[in-house]
Design an enzyme around this catalytic site. Structure first.
Site, mmCIF file in Angstrom:
data_model
loop_
_atom_site.group_PDB
_atom_site.id
_atom_site.type_symbol
_atom_site.label_atom_id
_atom_site.label_comp_id
_atom_site.label_asym_id
_atom_site.label_seq_id
_atom_site.Cartn_x
_atom_site.Cartn_y
_atom_site.Cartn_z
ATOM 1 N N LYS A 67 48.511 28.255 36.519
ATOM 2 C CA LYS A 67 49.153 29.510 36.117
ATOM 3 C C LYS A 67 48.436 30.701 36.734
ATOM 4 O O LYS A 67 47.215 30.692 36.889
ATOM 5 C CB LYS A 67 49.129 29.615 34.589
ATOM 6 C CG LYS A 67 49.752 30.871 34.016
ATOM 7 C CD LYS A 67 49.647 30.844 32.494
ATOM 8 C CE LYS A 67 50.247 32.115 31.894
ATOM 9 N NZ LYS A 67 49.469 33.319 32.262
ATOM 10 N N LYS B 21 46.966 38.187 48.329
ATOM 11 C CA LYS B 21 45.867 39.058 47.874
ATOM 12 C C LYS B 21 44.586 38.786 48.657
ATOM 13 O O LYS B 21 43.646 39.570 48.597
ATOM 14 C CB LYS B 21 45.600 38.849 46.380
ATOM 15 C CG LYS B 21 46.751 39.228 45.463
ATOM 16 C CD LYS B 21 46.292 39.369 44.020
ATOM 17 C CE LYS B 21 45.534 38.166 43.486
ATOM 18 N NZ LYS B 21 46.341 36.946 43.404
ATOM 19 N N LYS C 3 41.921 30.070 39.214
ATOM 20 C CA LYS C 3 41.935 29.087 40.316
ATOM 21 C C LYS C 3 40.936 29.442 41.409
ATOM 22 O O LYS C 3 40.251 28.563 41.928
ATOM 23 C CB LYS C 3 43.335 28.991 40.914
ATOM 24 C CG LYS C 3 44.367 28.387 40.004
ATOM 25 C CD LYS C 3 45.728 28.323 40.667
ATOM 26 C CE LYS C 3 46.237 29.688 41.052
ATOM 27 N NZ LYS C 3 46.374 30.605 39.907
ATOM 28 N N ASP D 18 51.638 30.112 39.794
ATOM 29 C CA ASP D 18 52.996 30.140 39.242
ATOM 30 C C ASP D 18 54.096 29.837 40.258
ATOM 31 O O ASP D 18 55.264 29.906 39.923
ATOM 32 C CB ASP D 18 53.307 31.504 38.608
ATOM 33 C CG ASP D 18 52.522 31.732 37.329
ATOM 34 O OD1 ASP D 18 52.215 30.739 36.655
ATOM 35 O OD2 ASP D 18 52.215 32.888 37.020
#
Length: 298
Positions: free
Chosen positions: A40, A71, A45, A158
């Site tokens: 998620k 990012k 992560k 996600d």
């Protein structure tokens, strides 16, 4: 069971009219153990991936971490800064990869971990799967994968569409980062379904999940028992992990406080577990309604 409760027959899975592009066999990563880290959004992560990379390096392994998020912040705790993405440097040479040198897109981080940020297309303009494919192609062209023992893909959260399922085409094992709460486990269930679909045509299998930033593991364990999955680690809710991100460091560069030392040991243990090989898990993801019934409250 009423008709509306029946599990739908999914069409378009890999091998069943899927429009996903299949991997070019010449781009297969050979000689290294490859892990893809999913979970998620915001679950940790990148922190997990970077500390795992550091742990593998402490075991003497030659490690390459590939961040797969626009990012491009997957590796900054390993390098201490945000590095340019593969897409950025390719744009600079008008997408002529032969003009690039490895140091243009690969940065050496903590304890020799090699770091790459694949980046991604601007929002709504392209597919992340293309970016992953170009990154692996570039690494192979520059022979960057030949002296590597472990490759870790840190994948944007996600998203389990065709594009960001692309690392699964390269991976031996997929690891899911979760927390001991409903939303994280719900996302994990969806990711399990995506990995299971990919495993029909690729060698990737599920290794298990890491329960992250959680005081307990009871809900994760309940879910795993139900579907035939396995928790392979538990990272407690330790403020030092948050501080390490702010200091742009992995836990292996932080002071030897007791909580930090314990977390390091857990990362080392997980790295050893993954290196030694995990059994290929084939859990059966639950329909959404059943997750509500399993984990919800009356």
């Amino acid at each position: 069971m009423s008709p509306r409760d029946e599990i739908p027959v999914l069409k378009g899975e890999d091998g069943e009219g899927s429009v996903q592009v299949h991997q070019d066999e010449t781009m297969k990563i050979e000689g290294a153990k490859v892990f893809s880290v999913y979970g998620k959004g915001g679950i940790g992560k990148s922190t997990t991936s970077s500390n795992l990379s550091a742990a593998f390096s402490m075991l003497g392994k030659r490690v390459l971490q590939i961040g797969c998020d626009p990012k491009h912040d997957s590796t900054f705790t390993l390098t201490g800064h945000l590095q340019p993405t593969v897409i950025d440097v390719l744009k600079e040479v008008d997408f002529h990869p032969e003009e690039l040198r490895p140091e243009d897109f690969v940065t050496e981080g903590f304890n020799g971990v090699m770091c790459v940020e694949a980046g991604g297309p601007p929002a709504g303009t392209g597919c992340g799967g293309y970016v992953v494919g170009q990154t692996v192609k570039l690494l192979k062209q520059h022979h960057m994968l030949e002296d590597t023992d472990v490759v870790i893909f840190d994948v944007l959260g996600d998203v389990v569409c065709g594009g960001f399922a692309a690392p699964l085409q390269h991976a031996d094992r997929a690891v899911i980062v979760t927390a001991n709460d409903f939303d994280s486990i719900y996302a994990m269930n969806r990711i399990i379904a995506a990995v299971q679909a990919k495993s029909k045509n690729y060698n990737v299998r599920l290794a298990g999940c890491i329960c992250n930033r959680s005081e307990g593991t009871d809900q994760v364990d309940k879910y795993c028992d139900r579907v035939g999955f396995k928790r392979i680690a538990h990272m407690p809710l330790v403020d030092a992990i948050r501080r390490s991100r702010l200091m742009k460091k992995t836990l292996f560069e932080m002071p030897d406080d007791e909580d930090i030392v314990q977390c390091r040991k857990e990362y080392i243990r997980v790295a050893e577990t993954l290196w030694n090989g995990t059994e290929p898990l084939a859990p059966a993801p639950l329909p959404d309604r059943e997750i509500f019934e399993l984990l919800g409250f009356d």
